[in-house]
Write a protein that holds these residues in place. Structure first.
Motif, PDB file in Angstrom:
ATOM      1  N   PRO A  90      21.182  47.303  23.959  1.00  0.00           N
ATOM      2  CA  PRO A  90      21.119  47.209  22.613  1.00  0.00           C
ATOM      3  C   PRO A  90      21.350  48.534  21.967  1.00  0.00           C
ATOM      4  O   PRO A  90      20.711  49.463  22.528  1.00  0.00           O
ATOM      5  CB  PRO A  90      19.887  46.317  22.112  1.00  0.00           C
ATOM      6  N   CYS A  91      22.147  48.702  20.999  1.00  0.00           N
ATOM      7  CA  CYS A  91      22.456  50.005  20.309  1.00  0.00           C
ATOM      8  C   CYS A  91      22.444  49.976  18.877  1.00  0.00           C
ATOM      9  O   CYS A  91      22.598  51.127  18.038  1.00  0.00           O
ATOM     10  CB  CYS A  91      23.720  50.475  20.863  1.00  0.00           C
ATOM     11  N   PHE A  92      22.274  48.771  18.523  1.00  0.00           N
ATOM     12  CA  PHE A  92      22.485  48.762  16.596  1.00  0.00           C
ATOM     13  C   PHE A  92      21.294  47.657  16.310  1.00  0.00           C
ATOM     14  O   PHE A  92      21.093  46.676  17.132  1.00  0.00           O
ATOM     15  CB  PHE A  92      23.726  48.123  16.384  1.00  0.00           C
ATOM     16  N   SER A  93      21.005  47.951  15.251  1.00  0.00           N
ATOM     17  CA  SER A  93      19.791  47.221  14.690  1.00  0.00           C
ATOM     18  C   SER A  93      20.345  46.137  13.898  1.00  0.00           C
ATOM     19  O   SER A  93      21.799  46.104  13.608  1.00  0.00           O
ATOM     20  CB  SER A  93      18.882  48.005  13.570  1.00  0.00           C
ATOM     21  N   ASP A  94      19.615  44.997  13.452  1.00  0.00           N
ATOM     22  CA  ASP A  94      20.143  44.078  12.714  1.00  0.00           C
ATOM     23  C   ASP A  94      20.742  44.325  11.425  1.00  0.00           C
ATOM     24  O   ASP A  94      21.659  43.982  10.834  1.00  0.00           O
ATOM     25  CB  ASP A  94      18.833  43.025  12.399  1.00  0.00           C
ATOM     26  N   GLU A  95      20.030  45.320  10.797  1.00  0.00           N
ATOM     27  CA  GLU A  95      20.416  45.949   9.346  1.00  0.00           C
ATOM     28  C   GLU A  95      21.708  46.592   9.640  1.00  0.00           C
ATOM     29  O   GLU A  95      22.653  46.401   8.742  1.00  0.00           O
ATOM     30  CB  GLU A  95      19.437  47.109   8.919  1.00  0.00           C
ATOM     31  N   GLN A  96      21.980  47.202  10.674  1.00  0.00           N
ATOM     32  CA  GLN A  96      23.267  47.993  10.980  1.00  0.00           C
ATOM     33  C   GLN A  96      24.341  46.963  11.281  1.00  0.00           C
ATOM     34  O   GLN A  96      25.558  47.036  10.727  1.00  0.00           O
ATOM     35  CB  GLN A  96      23.214  48.875  12.228  1.00  0.00           C
ATOM     36  N   MET A  97      23.934  45.866  11.897  1.00  0.00           N
ATOM     37  CA  MET A  97      25.040  44.726  12.164  1.00  0.00           C
ATOM     38  C   MET A  97      25.413  44.189  11.083  1.00  0.00           C
ATOM     39  O   MET A  97      26.652  43.708  10.615  1.00  0.00           O
ATOM     40  CB  MET A  97      24.519  43.641  13.159  1.00  0.00           C
ATOM     41  N   ARG A  98      24.438  43.779  10.096  1.00  0.00           N
ATOM     42  CA  ARG A  98      24.932  43.156   8.801  1.00  0.00           C
ATOM     43  C   ARG A  98      25.866  44.070   7.888  1.00  0.00           C
ATOM     44  O   ARG A  98      27.005  43.823   7.240  1.00  0.00           O
ATOM     45  CB  ARG A  98      23.595  42.901   7.845  1.00  0.00           C
ATOM     46  N   MET A  99      25.417  45.523   7.794  1.00  0.00           N
ATOM     47  CA  MET A  99      26.406  46.621   6.967  1.00  0.00           C
ATOM     48  C   MET A  99      27.814  46.611   7.873  1.00  0.00           C
ATOM     49  O   MET A  99      28.960  46.539   7.192  1.00  0.00           O
ATOM     50  CB  MET A  99      25.830  47.887   7.237  1.00  0.00           C
ATOM     51  N   PHE A 100      27.955  46.327   9.294  1.00  0.00           N
ATOM     52  CA  PHE A 100      29.261  46.680   9.950  1.00  0.00           C
ATOM     53  C   PHE A 100      30.093  45.378   9.491  1.00  0.00           C
ATOM     54  O   PHE A 100      31.256  45.363   9.250  1.00  0.00           O
ATOM     55  CB  PHE A 100      28.945  46.852  11.484  1.00  0.00           C
ATOM     56  N   SER A 101      29.099  44.182   9.497  1.00  0.00           N
ATOM     57  CA  SER A 101      29.942  42.994   9.248  1.00  0.00           C
ATOM     58  C   SER A 101      30.445  42.980   7.843  1.00  0.00           C
ATOM     59  O   SER A 101      31.858  42.587   7.546  1.00  0.00           O
ATOM     60  CB  SER A 101      29.207  41.818   9.615  1.00  0.00           C
ATOM     61  N   ALA A 102      29.853  43.621   6.811  1.00  0.00           N
ATOM     62  CA  ALA A 102      30.270  43.329   5.469  1.00  0.00           C
ATOM     63  C   ALA A 102      31.226  44.175   5.341  1.00  0.00           C
ATOM     64  O   ALA A 102      32.427  43.925   4.545  1.00  0.00           O
ATOM     65  CB  ALA A 102      29.163  43.739   4.690  1.00  0.00           C
ATOM     66  N   ARG A 103      31.470  45.367   5.847  1.00  0.00           N
ATOM     67  CA  ARG A 103      32.600  46.203   5.723  1.00  0.00           C
ATOM     68  C   ARG A 103      33.913  45.909   6.366  1.00  0.00           C
ATOM     69  O   ARG A 103      34.927  46.017   5.959  1.00  0.00           O
ATOM     70  CB  ARG A 103      32.278  47.714   6.221  1.00  0.00           C
ATOM     71  N   VAL A 147      35.809  43.822  18.602  1.00  0.00           N
ATOM     72  CA  VAL A 147      34.692  42.890  18.685  1.00  0.00           C
ATOM     73  C   VAL A 147      33.424  43.556  18.448  1.00  0.00           C
ATOM     74  O   VAL A 147      33.129  44.814  18.874  1.00  0.00           O
ATOM     75  CB  VAL A 147      34.725  42.728  20.288  1.00  0.00           C
ATOM     76  N   LEU A 148      32.649  42.965  17.525  1.00  0.00           N
ATOM     77  CA  LEU A 148      31.419  43.744  17.134  1.00  0.00           C
ATOM     78  C   LEU A 148      30.296  42.679  17.636  1.00  0.00           C
ATOM     79  O   LEU A 148      30.094  41.569  17.793  1.00  0.00           O
ATOM     80  CB  LEU A 148      31.183  43.449  15.425  1.00  0.00           C
ATOM     81  N   SER A 149      29.430  43.536  18.231  1.00  0.00           N
ATOM     82  CA  SER A 149      28.055  43.183  19.065  1.00  0.00           C
ATOM     83  C   SER A 149      27.187  43.970  19.018  1.00  0.00           C
ATOM     84  O   SER A 149      27.227  45.186  18.795  1.00  0.00           O
ATOM     85  CB  SER A 149      28.505  42.745  20.575  1.00  0.00           C
ATOM     86  N   PRO A 150      25.736  43.550  19.232  1.00  0.00           N
ATOM     87  CA  PRO A 150      24.664  44.299  19.253  1.00  0.00           C
ATOM     88  C   PRO A 150      24.778  45.470  20.312  1.00  0.00           C
ATOM     89  O   PRO A 150      23.952  46.175  20.370  1.00  0.00           O
ATOM     90  CB  PRO A 150      23.133  43.517  19.614  1.00  0.00           C
ATOM     91  N   PHE A 151      25.478  45.386  21.306  1.00  0.00           N
ATOM     92  CA  PHE A 151      25.635  46.211  22.439  1.00  0.00           C
ATOM     93  C   PHE A 151      26.616  47.085  22.361  1.00  0.00           C
ATOM     94  O   PHE A 151      26.947  47.816  23.383  1.00  0.00           O
ATOM     95  CB  PHE A 151      25.609  45.236  23.791  1.00  0.00           C
ATOM     96  N   GLY A 152      27.642  47.297  21.220  1.00  0.00           N
ATOM     97  CA  GLY A 152      28.510  48.239  21.223  1.00  0.00           C
ATOM     98  C   GLY A 152      29.916  47.604  20.386  1.00  0.00           C
ATOM     99  O   GLY A 152      29.629  46.265  19.904  1.00  0.00           O
ATOM    100  N   ILE A 153      30.568  48.629  19.967  1.00  0.00           N
ATOM    101  CA  ILE A 153      31.917  48.004  19.159  1.00  0.00           C
ATOM    102  C   ILE A 153      33.033  48.303  20.081  1.00  0.00           C
ATOM    103  O   ILE A 153      33.102  49.601  20.454  1.00  0.00           O
ATOM    104  CB  ILE A 153      32.039  48.804  17.941  1.00  0.00           C
ATOM    105  N   PHE A 154      33.898  47.224  20.303  1.00  0.00           N
ATOM    106  CA  PHE A 154      35.111  47.319  21.268  1.00  0.00           C
ATOM    107  C   PHE A 154      36.307  47.388  20.339  1.00  0.00           C
ATOM    108  O   PHE A 154      36.605  46.254  19.849  1.00  0.00           O
ATOM    109  CB  PHE A 154      34.951  46.283  22.142  1.00  0.00           C
ATOM    110  N   VAL A 155      36.979  48.328  20.515  1.00  0.00           N
ATOM    111  CA  VAL A 155      38.192  48.369  19.986  1.00  0.00           C
ATOM    112  C   VAL A 155      39.348  48.355  20.868  1.00  0.00           C
ATOM    113  O   VAL A 155      39.403  49.166  21.943  1.00  0.00           O
ATOM    114  CB  VAL A 155      38.454  49.877  19.174  1.00  0.00           C
ATOM    115  N   ILE A 156      40.324  47.375  20.968  1.00  0.00           N
ATOM    116  CA  ILE A 156      41.079  47.072  21.859  1.00  0.00           C
ATOM    117  C   ILE A 156      42.532  47.144  21.589  1.00  0.00           C
ATOM    118  O   ILE A 156      42.930  46.462  20.550  1.00  0.00           O
ATOM    119  CB  ILE A 156      40.856  45.564  22.412  1.00  0.00           C
ATOM    120  N   GLU A 157      43.429  47.832  22.435  1.00  0.00           N
ATOM    121  CA  GLU A 157      44.779  48.018  22.052  1.00  0.00           C
ATOM    122  C   GLU A 157      45.347  47.197  23.186  1.00  0.00           C
ATOM    123  O   GLU A 157      45.086  47.322  24.361  1.00  0.00           O
ATOM    124  CB  GLU A 157      45.253  49.519  22.257  1.00  0.00           C
ATOM    125  N   VAL A 158      46.489  46.458  22.707  1.00  0.00           N
ATOM    126  CA  VAL A 158      47.163  45.278  23.832  1.00  0.00           C
ATOM    127  C   VAL A 158      48.663  45.709  23.979  1.00  0.00           C
ATOM    128  O   VAL A 158      49.278  46.178  22.852  1.00  0.00           O
ATOM    129  CB  VAL A 158      47.008  43.929  23.007  1.00  0.00           C
TER     130      VAL A 158
END
Length: 347
Positions: free
Chosen positions: A313-326, A211-222
């Motif tokens: 908030p922990c990521f800027s809008d520019e970082q969010m766009r870069m994370f989303s692209a990758r 889950v990618l959000s401005p408040f953190g990136i959450f990596v979930i193992e099920v």
């Protein structure tokens, strides 16, 4: 009166006929006389007395049979005899009853029925038994086919469960988590499933949910385990106990640590930004924890509430766009990367 003048002569005219006995025809009287002759040896029998009474009462003045010309269309005409002496035509009178009797064909007696053969009798006797036996065989055949089909289905289900059971259960729990995230998280959060990404060692690893959000990136193992779970946060292995059987498995926190490190490398996160990558382990509702679990280990239904608790908030809008692209690039090449990921396990 006038009606009396006409009625009296009519009564006088028909009274002899009404009082007289009805007379039979000559043919009927001949038959009755023949019956008298036939039973003459038994003068006291009913047949003799009845015929005698009928002759005495109804054959005193028998009614003569009318003389009619008999026309026989299917018999050739007889030649007419002409007398040479008197030049007169002599013809023999024809009896109508005799001619009619002569032209009527005698009744054809039906041929006696052939006696049934013993084989036919046995065949007719055993026909119902054979039909019943055939019905029983058909029923048994249908039941046997159904039983065979059921056995094949059970064997097939057992084979699939033995080989792909863990994967199927895991996929079901991952789908359940996906529904929770879609329902409880804001629409602006980006959700990725089954991402295959490279690690720092050059191999690949698969992330169940991200889950990618401005408040953190959450990596979930099920994990979809059923039974009691024993372990500790820093123990390399945990134990699953179901009834009397125990199965050790890798500490899912350690397993997910590899996933979080791969995500940090893919997104180029270091320092403080790297601390914003959160590790979560989600278990299905059939698991029961027998130890004090860490805050980031929980049931699937609680994952949404846990993520929503992060609001700084922990990521800027520019970082969010870069994370989303990758991440979108990794998602687009998921099929190829998964094939490489499977090959590394095959090696």
């Amino acid at each position: 009166m006038r009606w009396k003048r006409f009625t009296l002569p009519l009564l006088l005219l028909f009274s002899p006929l009404a009082l007289s006995q009805k007379q039979y025809t000559e043919a009927a009287c001949l038959l009755l006389q023949h019956q008298i002759v036939q039973f003459a040896a038994q003068p006291n029998s009913h047949n003799y007395l009845s015929a005698k009474r009928e002759v005495d009462n109804h054959c005193l003045n028998p009614i003569p049979a009318p003389v009619k010309d008999v026309v026989l269309t299917n018999i050739p005409a007889k030649p007419v005899t002409v007398s040479s002496v008197k030049n007169t035509v002599t013809t023999k009178p024809v009896n109508t009853a005799t001619a009619t009797k002569a032209t009527t064909p005698p009744p054809v007696k039906p041929a006696p029925a052939a006696a049934p053969k013993p084989a036919d009798v046995l065949k007719g006797y055993f026909a119902p038994v054979a039909a019943l036996f055939g019905a029983i065989l058909a029923l048994l055949g249908g039941m046997l086919a159904m039983l065979l089909l059921l056995v094949i289905v059970v064997v097939l289900i057992g084979f699939i469960a033995a080989r792909y059971g863990a994967r199927i259960k895991g996929a079901m729990e991952e789908r359940a988590l996906h529904k929770v995230l879609v329902k409880e998280l804001p629409a602006s959060y980006q959700h990725y499933r089954n991402l295959v990404i490279p690690t720092a060692k050059g191999d690949f690893t698969e992330v169940d949910h991200l889950v990618l959000s401005p408040f953190g990136i959450f990596v979930i193992e099920v994990k979809n385990y059923r039974g009691w779970i024993f372990g500790g946060e820093k123990q390399p292995q945990w134990t699953l106990q179901r009834f009397r059987s125990k199965h050790p498995f890798m500490n899912p926190l350690h397993q997910n640590y590899k996933h979080t490190q791969a995500v940090k490398q893919l997104l180029g996160l270091t320092g403080k930004d790297a601390d914003s990558v959160q590790s979560i382990v989600a278990f299905g509702r059939h698991a029961e924890f027998k130890f004090q679990i860490p805050p980031n280990v929980m049931y699937t239904s609680l994952v949404g509430d846990y993520i929503n608790d992060f609001y700084q908030p922990c990521f800027s809008d520019e970082q969010m766009r870069m994370f989303s692209a990758r991440l979108n690039m990794a998602k687009a090449g998921k099929k190829v990367l998964r094939k490489l990921h499977m090959q590394q396990f095959g090696a």
